[in-house]
Design a protein around this motif. Structure first.
Motif, PDB file in Angstrom:
ATOM      1  N   ILE A  93       3.415   0.501  -4.654  1.00  0.00           N
ATOM      2  CA  ILE A  93       2.900   1.178  -3.449  1.00  0.00           C
ATOM      3  C   ILE A  93       1.624   0.443  -3.035  1.00  0.00           C
ATOM      4  O   ILE A  93       0.608   0.503  -3.731  1.00  0.00           O
ATOM      5  CB  ILE A  93       2.577   2.672  -3.726  1.00  0.00           C
ATOM      6  CG1 ILE A  93       3.782   3.409  -4.315  1.00  0.00           C
ATOM      7  CG2 ILE A  93       2.060   3.366  -2.462  1.00  0.00           C
ATOM      8  CD1 ILE A  93       4.955   3.587  -3.408  1.00  0.00           C
ATOM      9  N   ARG A  94       1.696  -0.270  -1.901  1.00  0.00           N
ATOM     10  CA  ARG A  94       0.537  -1.069  -1.459  1.00  0.00           C
ATOM     11  C   ARG A  94      -0.283  -0.333  -0.412  1.00  0.00           C
ATOM     12  O   ARG A  94      -1.495  -0.373  -0.384  1.00  0.00           O
ATOM     13  CB  ARG A  94       1.003  -2.396  -0.873  1.00  0.00           C
ATOM     14  CG  ARG A  94       1.704  -3.315  -1.875  1.00  0.00           C
ATOM     15  CD  ARG A  94       2.566  -4.305  -1.143  1.00  0.00           C
ATOM     16  NE  ARG A  94       3.589  -3.626  -0.365  1.00  0.00           N
ATOM     17  CZ  ARG A  94       4.084  -4.053   0.793  1.00  0.00           C
ATOM     18  NH1 ARG A  94       3.671  -5.160   1.327  1.00  0.00           N
ATOM     19  NH2 ARG A  94       5.012  -3.351   1.446  1.00  0.00           N
ATOM     20  N   ASN A  95       0.419   0.330   0.502  1.00  0.00           N
ATOM     21  CA  ASN A  95      -0.248   1.046   1.606  1.00  0.00           C
ATOM     22  C   ASN A  95       0.789   1.960   2.270  1.00  0.00           C
ATOM     23  O   ASN A  95       1.835   2.208   1.675  1.00  0.00           O
ATOM     24  CB  ASN A  95      -0.852   0.055   2.615  1.00  0.00           C
ATOM     25  CG  ASN A  95       0.157  -0.984   3.059  1.00  0.00           C
ATOM     26  OD1 ASN A  95       1.325  -0.658   3.261  1.00  0.00           O
ATOM     27  ND2 ASN A  95      -0.275  -2.229   3.167  1.00  0.00           N
ATOM     28  N   TYR A  96       0.516   2.401   3.495  1.00  0.00           N
ATOM     29  CA  TYR A  96       1.450   3.340   4.142  1.00  0.00           C
ATOM     30  C   TYR A  96       2.815   2.715   4.440  1.00  0.00           C
ATOM     31  O   TYR A  96       3.775   3.446   4.696  1.00  0.00           O
ATOM     32  CB  TYR A  96       0.838   3.886   5.436  1.00  0.00           C
ATOM     33  CG  TYR A  96      -0.258   4.903   5.205  1.00  0.00           C
ATOM     34  CD1 TYR A  96       0.022   6.119   4.568  1.00  0.00           C
ATOM     35  CD2 TYR A  96      -1.556   4.668   5.602  1.00  0.00           C
ATOM     36  CE1 TYR A  96      -0.977   7.052   4.341  1.00  0.00           C
ATOM     37  CE2 TYR A  96      -2.563   5.588   5.373  1.00  0.00           C
ATOM     38  CZ  TYR A  96      -2.271   6.788   4.743  1.00  0.00           C
ATOM     39  OH  TYR A  96      -3.255   7.714   4.522  1.00  0.00           O
ATOM     40  N   ASP A  97       2.917   1.389   4.394  1.00  0.00           N
ATOM     41  CA  ASP A  97       4.223   0.754   4.620  1.00  0.00           C
ATOM     42  C   ASP A  97       5.222   1.179   3.550  1.00  0.00           C
ATOM     43  O   ASP A  97       6.437   1.115   3.770  1.00  0.00           O
ATOM     44  CB  ASP A  97       4.088  -0.783   4.571  1.00  0.00           C
ATOM     45  CG  ASP A  97       3.313  -1.305   5.769  1.00  0.00           C
ATOM     46  OD1 ASP A  97       3.133  -0.525   6.729  1.00  0.00           O
ATOM     47  OD2 ASP A  97       2.874  -2.469   5.742  1.00  0.00           O
ATOM     48  N   ASP A  98       4.706   1.594   2.391  1.00  0.00           N
ATOM     49  CA  ASP A  98       5.591   1.980   1.294  1.00  0.00           C
ATOM     50  C   ASP A  98       5.769   3.491   1.182  1.00  0.00           C
ATOM     51  O   ASP A  98       6.268   3.985   0.166  1.00  0.00           O
ATOM     52  CB  ASP A  98       5.035   1.423  -0.031  1.00  0.00           C
ATOM     53  CG  ASP A  98       4.912  -0.096   0.020  1.00  0.00           C
ATOM     54  OD1 ASP A  98       5.877  -0.739   0.466  1.00  0.00           O
ATOM     55  OD2 ASP A  98       3.844  -0.628  -0.342  1.00  0.00           O
ATOM     56  N   ILE A  99       5.293   4.193   2.190  1.00  0.00           N
ATOM     57  CA  ILE A  99       5.451   5.657   2.208  1.00  0.00           C
ATOM     58  C   ILE A  99       6.341   5.990   3.412  1.00  0.00           C
ATOM     59  O   ILE A  99       5.913   5.851   4.558  1.00  0.00           O
ATOM     60  CB  ILE A  99       4.084   6.377   2.371  1.00  0.00           C
ATOM     61  CG1 ILE A  99       3.104   5.967   1.256  1.00  0.00           C
ATOM     62  CG2 ILE A  99       4.244   7.884   2.452  1.00  0.00           C
ATOM     63  CD1 ILE A  99       3.371   6.536  -0.110  1.00  0.00           C
ATOM     64  N   PRO A 100       7.577   6.427   3.179  1.00  0.00           N
ATOM     65  CA  PRO A 100       8.476   6.643   4.319  1.00  0.00           C
ATOM     66  C   PRO A 100       8.090   7.832   5.211  1.00  0.00           C
ATOM     67  O   PRO A 100       8.450   7.860   6.394  1.00  0.00           O
ATOM     68  CB  PRO A 100       9.836   6.884   3.670  1.00  0.00           C
ATOM     69  CG  PRO A 100       9.546   7.267   2.257  1.00  0.00           C
ATOM     70  CD  PRO A 100       8.256   6.629   1.890  1.00  0.00           C
ATOM     71  N   PHE A 107      -6.368   4.031   2.490  1.00  0.00           N
ATOM     72  CA  PHE A 107      -5.036   3.908   1.880  1.00  0.00           C
ATOM     73  C   PHE A 107      -4.163   2.965   2.719  1.00  0.00           C
ATOM     74  O   PHE A 107      -3.303   2.256   2.201  1.00  0.00           O
ATOM     75  CB  PHE A 107      -4.376   5.288   1.781  1.00  0.00           C
ATOM     76  CG  PHE A 107      -3.099   5.314   0.977  1.00  0.00           C
ATOM     77  CD1 PHE A 107      -3.113   5.620  -0.364  1.00  0.00           C
ATOM     78  CD2 PHE A 107      -1.875   5.033   1.575  1.00  0.00           C
ATOM     79  CE1 PHE A 107      -1.940   5.651  -1.109  1.00  0.00           C
ATOM     80  CE2 PHE A 107      -0.690   5.062   0.840  1.00  0.00           C
ATOM     81  CZ  PHE A 107      -0.727   5.371  -0.509  1.00  0.00           C
ATOM     82  N   GLY A 108      -4.397   2.946   4.017  1.00  0.00           N
ATOM     83  CA  GLY A 108      -3.632   2.067   4.913  1.00  0.00           C
ATOM     84  C   GLY A 108      -3.892   0.596   4.625  1.00  0.00           C
ATOM     85  O   GLY A 108      -3.097  -0.268   5.000  1.00  0.00           O
ATOM     86  N   GLU A 109      -5.025   0.320   3.977  1.00  0.00           N
ATOM     87  CA  GLU A 109      -5.368  -1.071   3.670  1.00  0.00           C
ATOM     88  C   GLU A 109      -5.061  -1.404   2.211  1.00  0.00           C
ATOM     89  O   GLU A 109      -4.555  -2.473   1.910  1.00  0.00           O
ATOM     90  CB  GLU A 109      -6.876  -1.304   3.906  1.00  0.00           C
ATOM     91  CG  GLU A 109      -7.342  -0.994   5.328  1.00  0.00           C
ATOM     92  CD  GLU A 109      -6.719  -1.912   6.353  1.00  0.00           C
ATOM     93  OE1 GLU A 109      -6.520  -3.097   6.051  1.00  0.00           O
ATOM     94  OE2 GLU A 109      -6.415  -1.436   7.455  1.00  0.00           O
ATOM     95  N   ASN A 110      -5.435  -0.461   1.329  1.00  0.00           N
ATOM     96  CA  ASN A 110      -5.358  -0.769  -0.092  1.00  0.00           C
ATOM     97  C   ASN A 110      -5.173   0.544  -0.872  1.00  0.00           C
ATOM     98  O   ASN A 110      -6.138   1.258  -1.150  1.00  0.00           O
ATOM     99  CB  ASN A 110      -6.674  -1.468  -0.496  1.00  0.00           C
ATOM    100  CG  ASN A 110      -6.631  -1.984  -1.904  1.00  0.00           C
ATOM    101  OD1 ASN A 110      -5.906  -1.485  -2.758  1.00  0.00           O
ATOM    102  ND2 ASN A 110      -7.433  -3.018  -2.165  1.00  0.00           N
ATOM    103  N   ARG A 131      -3.002   3.708  14.137  1.00  0.00           N
ATOM    104  CA  ARG A 131      -3.398   2.437  13.531  1.00  0.00           C
ATOM    105  C   ARG A 131      -2.326   1.875  12.582  1.00  0.00           C
ATOM    106  O   ARG A 131      -2.017   0.697  12.623  1.00  0.00           O
ATOM    107  CB  ARG A 131      -4.708   2.610  12.773  1.00  0.00           C
ATOM    108  CG  ARG A 131      -5.139   1.306  12.123  1.00  0.00           C
ATOM    109  CD  ARG A 131      -6.622   1.144  11.998  1.00  0.00           C
ATOM    110  NE  ARG A 131      -6.893  -0.239  11.633  1.00  0.00           N
ATOM    111  CZ  ARG A 131      -7.872  -0.961  12.132  1.00  0.00           C
ATOM    112  NH1 ARG A 131      -8.659  -0.457  13.035  1.00  0.00           N
ATOM    113  NH2 ARG A 131      -8.059  -2.185  11.743  1.00  0.00           N
ATOM    114  N   TYR A 132      -1.792   2.755  11.731  1.00  0.00           N
ATOM    115  CA  TYR A 132      -0.866   2.253  10.701  1.00  0.00           C
ATOM    116  C   TYR A 132       0.594   2.598  10.995  1.00  0.00           C
ATOM    117  O   TYR A 132       1.460   2.317  10.179  1.00  0.00           O
ATOM    118  CB  TYR A 132      -1.280   2.794   9.323  1.00  0.00           C
ATOM    119  CG  TYR A 132      -2.677   2.374   8.939  1.00  0.00           C
ATOM    120  CD1 TYR A 132      -2.956   1.033   8.665  1.00  0.00           C
ATOM    121  CD2 TYR A 132      -3.723   3.278   8.891  1.00  0.00           C
ATOM    122  CE1 TYR A 132      -4.241   0.630   8.337  1.00  0.00           C
ATOM    123  CE2 TYR A 132      -5.006   2.876   8.567  1.00  0.00           C
ATOM    124  CZ  TYR A 132      -5.256   1.552   8.291  1.00  0.00           C
ATOM    125  OH  TYR A 132      -6.528   1.152   7.977  1.00  0.00           O
TER     126      TYR A 132
END
Lengths: 207, 213, 285
Positions: C162-169, C136-139, C190-191
């Motif tokens: 929602i692309r990866n964990y960057d979009d999950i606060p 999920f961290g990648e895709n 890692r993420y």
């Protein structure tokens, strides 16, 4: 040869992915991305091994008419019925499959753990003794934490919940961190041993 | 006081009682429930695994999206099944080696960072601690106490040398920290175990016998 | 002296009965009490409360099974009530097969209470491998291709963008095993995922170190943590009444007091027996 090929695979992939973390180029990122997706699929047939080991023991018990073999029929029958219901009726909430989970599987599993409360109470009553200064510290620490967790503790002394919280966040944390260091170093060493082929128990057999 | 008329609730209650009966002693009702429960969980695992994993990651992408390339990792995974052919069982080591290699490679730097480096950072005395040195959670005094606690705990578990001199003193202080930690763990374990019992009895006296509102 | 020694020799069935009464009686005679809220609970509550309503979703991970459900289910319910009442979207998932059913039930109940719609206000992906959650961290799309009900990722309106964990606060892992440590190691390191946790009381003492380093944004510890969260949810006006965990605290209080009393009695009996024992003339122990 039978064992050298797997050892070489572990070495190459292990080094590759350890280094990949430090080299976030587009190529390495793509490799990492694809590998993760592939590894999910590689693991799929492993379910057959898991099911085999769960079932085999009971099949052998029935065949050899070992003590309690009748219960093995209960086990195999339950597994077969649950599987058949799941595949034929679906897994939606409110269906037979989910009802069996909610009203048969879940209550039994949670009761199995609920009875531990009785054993723990009985064991603590019988064995928790202030035999030495260290054991006394353990006992007092347990009392402070147990009283600090409940409203009655605050009624006894207003500072108790705060003291309990401080104990968790300072001395308890320090001791657990000391242990984590050991586990972390141990894990890293084991990982290195596996990658370098020094730890070979996963190959099975005599090596 | 009334009782539930829902047969599912009765089933759950009776099976729970079968398990509780072990408190008296091991008996056929408990054994029946024990085997029923493990059998049901195997069936449950197979169905959920197929529905959520096999279909999502293999069947749908290959059959619906025609991503045929995914059959390659699946073929590698099929090597697991050589376990059932003793002469060729060594082939099973290939998917195991791939998974081990990937996982260990990924895990090595991450474990060092999360479990070692970050923990070392958390143990160091830093300038922010001087701002309010007596704060019970972030002050300098507590920072020193944590550093002493961590170092002494480590020395207590250090068995490569005999505990003599400074090492003995340090290890001895370490024991006190470890005992406080274990005591705290015990306190929390009591709450955990009792919580599980409460959960079960709450069901029995709320949904089965309507004793509690 | 005999009486004191007898204090440590109560029959185990009597101990069992006392424990059963200590749990059942406070459940019948219910009384409402306020309790001290730990910093770790408050931190988690604030971390959830800071998520903007209607924006990026919180991820709730149901990594538990029926055996520890009484501790973690109330946490899930309290967090979901908080999120839904505030208008925060939620993505549910689990890396344990049995968590799939428990997560589904918890999400469906809370969503029904607040009139939330699946796909728009919340999504439930059910059981996925831990490896999928690393992926999920990648895709995100490939890691969670379909939800628990077979709907494709792209067909779920709230998952758009929602692309990866960057979009999950915030990711909250409700766990009863060392899987939480794996989340800290793999996703945290890692993420740089912002992680919160709800753990069984058995595990709670082991994770304070990650709170101090900021690897965990907050933590709920066992039934007490769930009760504290319920109290905060009510105090801030997100729910009219506390839930199951708060009611259970009375029984926990009684059982803790019983256990302390039993341990004290056991020790009194132990020391009385030691005193009564005739001294060994050779001086042995």
């Amino acid at each position: 040869m039978k064992k050298n090929v797997p050892l070489a695979i572990v070495l190459v992939l292990g080094v590759l992915f350890a280094v990949q973390y430090f080299v976030p180029s587009r190529l390495s990122q793509r490799l990492y991305d694809t590998t993760l997706e592939w590894d999910i699929i590689i693991s799929i047939p492993a379910l057959a091994i898991a099911v085999d080991s769960l079932v085999r023991h009971h099949v052998v018990r029935i065949r050899q008419r070992r003590k309690g073999w009748g219960y093995s029929w209960v086990y195999l029958g339950a597994a077969a019925v649950m599987t058949a219901i799941g595949f034929s009726g679906g897994i939606s909430e409110g269906g037979l499959f989910m009802n069996l989970f909610t009203f048969a599987l879940a209550p039994m599993q949670s009761t199995m753990f609920a009875i531990l409360a009785f054993y723990m109470t009985s064991a603590a009553y019988r064995a928790f003794r202030a035999r030495s200064p260290e054991a006394t510290v353990l006992l007092l620490s347990a009392f402070v934490v147990m009283l600090g967790l409940i409203p009655v503790g605050a009624a006894l002394w207003r500072g108790l919940p705060g003291l309990s919280e401080w104990m968790m966040q300072v001395p308890n944390m320090a001791s657990k961190r000391g242990i984590t260091f050991g586990i972390g170093l141990g894990s890293a060493a084991t990982i290195l041993k596996i990658i370098l082929g020094l730890e070979r128990s996963w190959l099975g057999g005599s090596e | 006081m009334t009782m539930s008329t829902d047969p599912w609730v009765w089933l759950a209650a009776l099976l729970s009682l079968f398990i509780f009966s072990y408190l008296y002693k091991d008996n056929p009702l408990f054994k029946f429930a024990e085997h029923l429960f493990t059998g049901l969980s195997v069936g449950y695992l197979i169905v959920i695994y197929y529905n959520n994993i096999v279909r999502s990651y293999l069947l749908n992408p290959v059959l619906a999206d025609h991503r045929w390339v995914l059959l390659v990792p699946f073929a590698i995974g099929l090597l697991y099944l050589f376990r059932f052919i003793p002469k060729l069982s060594h082939l099973m080591l290939i998917p195991i080696a791939i998974t081990l290699g990937i996982w260990n490679g990924i895990a090595l730097p991450l474990t060092i960072e999360a479990d070692i480096i970050r923990q070392m950072q958390g143990t160091m005395i830093n300038t922010s601690m001087f701002r309010n040195p007596w704060d019970p959670y972030t002050g300098l005094a507590v920072g020193i106490l944590i550093a002493v606690g961590v170092i002494c705990t480590i020395t207590y578990f250090f068995f490569s040398r005999e505990h003599k001199g400074a090492l003995k003193v340090s290890a001895h202080i370490g024991i006190w920290f470890v005992m406080i930690g274990f005591g705290a763990s015990f306190g929390y374990t009591v709450m955990a175990r009792v919580s599980l019992l409460i959960g079960r009895l709450q069901f029995m006296f709320t949904e089965w016998i309507h004793l509690i509102k | 002296m005999k009486f004191l020694i007898a204090l440590s020799k109560i029959d185990r069935r009597v101990v069992y009965l006392l424990l059963a009464l200590a749990v059942v009686v406070p459940m019948i005679v219910s009384f409402n009490v306020r309790f001290h809220v730990d910093r770790s609970t408050r931190d988690l509550f604030e971390a959830v409360d800071r998520i903007p309503p209607g924006g990026q979703p919180l991820m709730l991970v149901f990594d538990y099974d029926p055996q520890i459900m009484p501790e973690l289910d109330p946490m899930a319910t309290a967090i979901l009530r908080h999120c839904f009442a505030r208008g925060i979207r939620v993505v549910g998932v689990t890396t344990g097969a049995q968590g799939a059913a428990l997560g589904e039930r918890a999400m469906a109940r809370a969503a029904a209470e607040h009139g939330k719609r699946i796909g728009e206000d919340y999504c439930y992906f059910g059981y996925k491998l831990f490896l999928s959650m690393i992926y999920f961290g990648e895709n995100a799309r490939r890691a969670l291709p379909v939800d628990h009900y077979g709907r494709p990722f792209d067909s779920l309106p709230m998952m758009r963008g929602i692309r990866n964990y960057d979009d999950i606060p915030l990711v909250i892992d409700l766990a009863g095993s060392s899987i939480l440590n794996s989340w800290i190691v793999y996703m945290g390191a890692r993420y740089h995922v912002r992680l919160g946790a709800g753990v069984t009381a058995v595990m709670a003492p082991d994770f304070y170190q990650f709170l101090q380093t900021g690897q965990l944004a907050g933590q709920l510890s066992g039934m007490k943590g769930a009760a504290e969260y319920e109290q905060l949810v009510v105090e801030r006006g997100y729910a009219p009444a506390k839930g199951l965990a708060s009611r259970a605290m009375n029984a926990i209080s009684a059982s803790h007091l019983l256990l302390i009393a039993l341990i004290v009695m056991g020790n009194v009996g132990y020391f009385a027996a030691r005193r009564a024992k005739p001294k060994n003339p050779q001086g042995g122990a």
